[in-house]
Design a protein around this motif. Sequence first.
Motif, PDB file in Angstrom:
ATOM      1  N   SER A   7       0.862  -1.323  -0.001  1.00  0.00           N
ATOM      2  CA  SER A   7       0.111   0.017   0.107  1.00  0.00           C
ATOM      3  C   SER A   7       0.673   1.396  -0.024  1.00  0.00           C
ATOM      4  CB  SER A   7      -0.868  -0.070   1.204  1.00  0.00           C
ATOM      5  OG  SER A   7      -1.812   1.298   0.998  1.00  0.00           O
ATOM      6  N   LEU A   8       0.454   2.195  -0.882  1.00  0.00           N
ATOM      7  CA  LEU A   8       1.385   3.308  -0.941  1.00  0.00           C
ATOM      8  C   LEU A   8       0.512   4.433  -0.841  1.00  0.00           C
ATOM      9  CD1 LEU A   8       3.346   1.327  -2.624  1.00  0.00           C
ATOM     10  CD2 LEU A   8       4.177   3.332  -3.981  1.00  0.00           C
ATOM     11  N   ARG A   9       0.804   5.473  -0.064  1.00  0.00           N
ATOM     12  CA  ARG A   9      -0.127   6.795   0.110  1.00  0.00           C
ATOM     13  C   ARG A   9       0.985   8.022  -0.169  1.00  0.00           C
ATOM     14  NH1 ARG A   9      -3.200   3.566  -1.106  1.00  0.00           N
ATOM     15  NH2 ARG A   9      -5.256   2.971   0.117  1.00  0.00           N
ATOM     16  N   GLY A  10       0.415   8.704  -1.081  1.00  0.00           N
ATOM     17  CA  GLY A  10       1.073  10.030  -1.136  1.00  0.00           C
ATOM     18  C   GLY A  10       2.745   9.954  -1.426  1.00  0.00           C
ATOM     19  N   VAL A  11       3.075   8.927  -2.147  1.00  0.00           N
ATOM     20  CA  VAL A  11       4.647   9.037  -2.197  1.00  0.00           C
ATOM     21  C   VAL A  11       5.257  10.009  -3.233  1.00  0.00           C
ATOM     22  CG1 VAL A  11       6.418   7.361  -3.109  1.00  0.00           C
ATOM     23  CG2 VAL A  11       4.564   6.496  -1.406  1.00  0.00           C
ATOM     24  N   THR A  12       6.340  10.506  -2.787  1.00  0.00           N
ATOM     25  CA  THR A  12       6.871  11.497  -3.851  1.00  0.00           C
ATOM     26  C   THR A  12       8.273  11.220  -3.906  1.00  0.00           C
ATOM     27  OG1 THR A  12       7.267  12.967  -2.020  1.00  0.00           O
ATOM     28  CG2 THR A  12       5.279  13.184  -3.045  1.00  0.00           C
ATOM     29  N   LYS A  13       9.019  11.630  -4.902  1.00  0.00           N
ATOM     30  CA  LYS A  13      10.263  11.498  -5.022  1.00  0.00           C
ATOM     31  C   LYS A  13      10.915  12.571  -6.154  1.00  0.00           C
ATOM     32  CE  LYS A  13      14.552   9.707  -4.413  1.00  0.00           C
ATOM     33  NZ  LYS A  13      14.980  10.131  -2.894  1.00  0.00           N
ATOM     34  N   ALA A  14      12.104  13.224  -5.735  1.00  0.00           N
ATOM     35  CA  ALA A  14      12.407  14.376  -6.557  1.00  0.00           C
ATOM     36  C   ALA A  14      14.021  13.716  -6.554  1.00  0.00           C
ATOM     37  CB  ALA A  14      12.183  15.509  -6.205  1.00  0.00           C
ATOM     38  N   PHE A  15      14.797  14.322  -7.578  1.00  0.00           N
ATOM     39  CA  PHE A  15      15.946  14.416  -7.721  1.00  0.00           C
ATOM     40  C   PHE A  15      16.449  15.918  -8.142  1.00  0.00           C
ATOM     41  CE2 PHE A  15      14.905   9.817  -8.744  1.00  0.00           C
ATOM     42  CZ  PHE A  15      15.820   9.319  -7.867  1.00  0.00           C
ATOM     43  N   GLY A  16      16.763  16.591  -7.192  1.00  0.00           N
ATOM     44  CA  GLY A  16      16.817  18.074  -7.215  1.00  0.00           C
ATOM     45  C   GLY A  16      15.648  18.429  -7.689  1.00  0.00           C
ATOM     46  N   PRO A  17      15.601  19.514  -8.905  1.00  0.00           N
ATOM     47  CA  PRO A  17      14.259  20.077  -9.459  1.00  0.00           C
ATOM     48  C   PRO A  17      13.308  18.931 -10.051  1.00  0.00           C
ATOM     49  CG  PRO A  17      16.087  20.875 -10.659  1.00  0.00           C
ATOM     50  CD  PRO A  17      16.693  19.969  -9.854  1.00  0.00           C
ATOM     51  N   LYS A  18      13.940  17.997 -10.372  1.00  0.00           N
ATOM     52  CA  LYS A  18      12.778  17.068 -11.324  1.00  0.00           C
ATOM     53  C   LYS A  18      12.301  16.096 -10.253  1.00  0.00           C
ATOM     54  CE  LYS A  18      13.500  13.474 -14.675  1.00  0.00           C
ATOM     55  NZ  LYS A  18      12.195  13.989 -15.454  1.00  0.00           N
ATOM     56  N   LYS A  19      10.827  16.394 -10.415  1.00  0.00           N
ATOM     57  CA  LYS A  19       9.958  15.789  -9.613  1.00  0.00           C
ATOM     58  C   LYS A  19       9.601  14.331 -10.229  1.00  0.00           C
ATOM     59  CE  LYS A  19       8.137  19.695  -7.514  1.00  0.00           C
ATOM     60  NZ  LYS A  19       6.821  20.606  -7.219  1.00  0.00           N
ATOM     61  N   VAL A  20       9.896  13.346  -9.805  1.00  0.00           N
ATOM     62  CA  VAL A  20       9.804  12.139 -10.566  1.00  0.00           C
ATOM     63  C   VAL A  20       8.758  11.242 -10.159  1.00  0.00           C
ATOM     64  CG1 VAL A  20      10.833   9.575 -11.164  1.00  0.00           C
ATOM     65  CG2 VAL A  20      12.226  11.818 -10.711  1.00  0.00           C
ATOM     66  N   LEU A  21       8.226  11.090  -8.748  1.00  0.00           N
ATOM     67  CA  LEU A  21       6.856  10.669  -8.457  1.00  0.00           C
ATOM     68  C   LEU A  21       6.195  11.907  -7.555  1.00  0.00           C
ATOM     69  CD1 LEU A  21       8.135   7.460  -6.739  1.00  0.00           C
ATOM     70  CD2 LEU A  21       7.323   7.587  -9.041  1.00  0.00           C
ATOM     71  N   GLN A  22       4.770  11.820  -7.930  1.00  0.00           N
ATOM     72  CA  GLN A  22       4.300  13.022  -7.211  1.00  0.00           C
ATOM     73  C   GLN A  22       2.871  12.656  -6.768  1.00  0.00           C
ATOM     74  OE1 GLN A  22       4.395  16.895  -9.412  1.00  0.00           O
ATOM     75  NE2 GLN A  22       4.861  15.808 -11.246  1.00  0.00           N
ATOM     76  N   GLY A  23       3.107  11.996  -5.494  1.00  0.00           N
ATOM     77  CA  GLY A  23       1.806  11.493  -4.712  1.00  0.00           C
ATOM     78  C   GLY A  23       1.276  10.141  -5.297  1.00  0.00           C
ATOM     79  N   ILE A  24       1.938   9.197  -5.331  1.00  0.00           N
ATOM     80  CA  ILE A  24       1.561   7.889  -5.799  1.00  0.00           C
ATOM     81  C   ILE A  24       0.647   7.211  -4.790  1.00  0.00           C
ATOM     82  CG2 ILE A  24       2.306   5.469  -6.529  1.00  0.00           C
ATOM     83  CD1 ILE A  24       2.920   7.638  -8.503  1.00  0.00           C
ATOM     84  N   GLU A  25      -0.540   6.808  -5.169  1.00  0.00           N
ATOM     85  CA  GLU A  25      -1.542   6.066  -4.292  1.00  0.00           C
ATOM     86  C   GLU A  25      -1.807   4.881  -5.078  1.00  0.00           C
ATOM     87  OE1 GLU A  25      -3.400   7.528  -1.566  1.00  0.00           O
ATOM     88  OE2 GLU A  25      -2.118   9.479  -1.851  1.00  0.00           O
ATOM     89  N   LEU A  26      -1.472   3.558  -4.321  1.00  0.00           N
ATOM     90  CA  LEU A  26      -1.528   2.291  -4.905  1.00  0.00           C
ATOM     91  C   LEU A  26      -1.778   1.376  -3.996  1.00  0.00           C
ATOM     92  CD1 LEU A  26      -1.271   0.344  -7.854  1.00  0.00           C
ATOM     93  CD2 LEU A  26       1.140   0.562  -6.959  1.00  0.00           C
ATOM     94  N   ASP A  27      -2.770   0.286  -4.053  1.00  0.00           N
ATOM     95  CA  ASP A  27      -3.096  -0.635  -3.264  1.00  0.00           C
ATOM     96  C   ASP A  27      -2.960  -1.907  -4.124  1.00  0.00           C
ATOM     97  OD1 ASP A  27      -3.374   0.462  -0.821  1.00  0.00           O
ATOM     98  OD2 ASP A  27      -5.570   0.671  -1.102  1.00  0.00           O
ATOM     99  N   VAL A  28      -2.143  -2.935  -3.841  1.00  0.00           N
ATOM    100  CA  VAL A  28      -1.881  -4.342  -4.480  1.00  0.00           C
ATOM    101  C   VAL A  28      -2.359  -5.290  -3.518  1.00  0.00           C
ATOM    102  CG1 VAL A  28      -0.558  -5.896  -5.669  1.00  0.00           C
ATOM    103  CG2 VAL A  28       0.086  -3.345  -5.876  1.00  0.00           C
ATOM    104  N   ALA A  29      -3.270  -6.064  -3.842  1.00  0.00           N
ATOM    105  CA  ALA A  29      -4.015  -7.148  -2.889  1.00  0.00           C
ATOM    106  C   ALA A  29      -2.840  -8.231  -3.206  1.00  0.00           C
ATOM    107  CB  ALA A  29      -5.371  -7.590  -3.504  1.00  0.00           C
ATOM    108  N   PRO A  30      -3.390  -9.132  -2.129  1.00  0.00           N
ATOM    109  CA  PRO A  30      -2.478 -10.321  -2.015  1.00  0.00           C
ATOM    110  C   PRO A  30      -2.827 -11.354  -3.192  1.00  0.00           C
ATOM    111  CG  PRO A  30      -3.433  -9.950   0.085  1.00  0.00           C
ATOM    112  CD  PRO A  30      -3.878  -8.960  -0.699  1.00  0.00           C
ATOM    113  N   GLY A  31      -1.652 -11.878  -3.679  1.00  0.00           N
ATOM    114  CA  GLY A  31      -1.932 -12.707  -5.132  1.00  0.00           C
ATOM    115  C   GLY A  31      -2.249 -12.147  -6.226  1.00  0.00           C
ATOM    116  N   GLU A  32      -2.262 -10.541  -6.242  1.00  0.00           N
ATOM    117  CA  GLU A  32      -2.750  -9.823  -7.512  1.00  0.00           C
ATOM    118  C   GLU A  32      -1.428  -9.602  -8.207  1.00  0.00           C
ATOM    119  OE1 GLU A  32      -5.174  -5.870  -8.582  1.00  0.00           O
ATOM    120  OE2 GLU A  32      -4.009  -5.783  -6.822  1.00  0.00           O
ATOM    121  N   SER A  33      -1.539  -9.446  -9.490  1.00  0.00           N
ATOM    122  CA  SER A  33      -0.469  -9.079 -10.375  1.00  0.00           C
ATOM    123  C   SER A  33      -0.745  -7.692 -10.827  1.00  0.00           C
ATOM    124  CB  SER A  33      -0.437 -10.028 -11.540  1.00  0.00           C
ATOM    125  OG  SER A  33       0.477  -9.804 -12.427  1.00  0.00           O
TER     126      SER A  33
END
Length: 257
Positions: A7-33
């Motif tokens: 489960s991801l909530r509000g995940v952000t990642k930047a390298f200097g001024p470059k915003k690579v991830l901007q608020g990722i929301e993701l749920d992956v259920a058990p056994g799901e692809s």
Amino acid sequence: MASPKISLRGVTKAFGPKKVLQGIELDVAPGESMVVIGGSGTGKSVLLKCILGLLKPDQGSIKVDGEETRGLSDRDRARIMRKFGMLFQGGALFDSLRVWENVAFGPIQSDGMPADQAREVAVAKLGAVGLGPEISDLFPSELSGGMQKRVALARAIAREPEIIFFDEPTTGLDPIMADVINDLIVKSVSSLGATAISITHDMASARKIGHRIGMLHEGKLIWQGPVADIDHSGNAYVDQFIHGRAEGPIRMQVRKL
């Protein structure tokens, strides 16, 4: 509904001024692809590396089996990593190790398994991906690209992980071998009952190995849904990407000659 495996909530990642991830929301259920699609440089690999803890997100929450993984001690991080297996882009086999030593690398190095027992595990896992014991003592350079990818898959499942990540699993393969690898991925994930996250440009692969697809664009998951819904997503970005059209809202940076 069962609690998410990842489960991801509000995940952000930047390298200097470059915003690579901007608020990722993701749920992956058990056994799901789950398959994440998107163009080059949209942050797909960074997303995987943040979940694995290879990169530290700037903000947000990343939970595995309900446990927050940000800020874990080295010991707790190692415990969480025991749940993961990974098929790297290009295979990433060790050139100086024989095939069986590549497959047995995790059981030997992480679990302290004796070499003779680890070799038996390696041969069994090679068999699971359609490779006979006669290739065990070969080096990766003696194998075709498709066989190398199968060895890499055997290594990914050697410790029977609960979660498997696939990074561009069909890159560099011809369409027939790519389909063989896709079939093996489906079989391997199903037999382990594992949860999977794959990143790919290959829509044939995405449709075959995924239960659900999400599209990453400019650091955001702009669409998520069942594989069956992707052809009528109603999203112009998704539609352009899955049909490989030059014209559309996604603009490639091409320098005029």
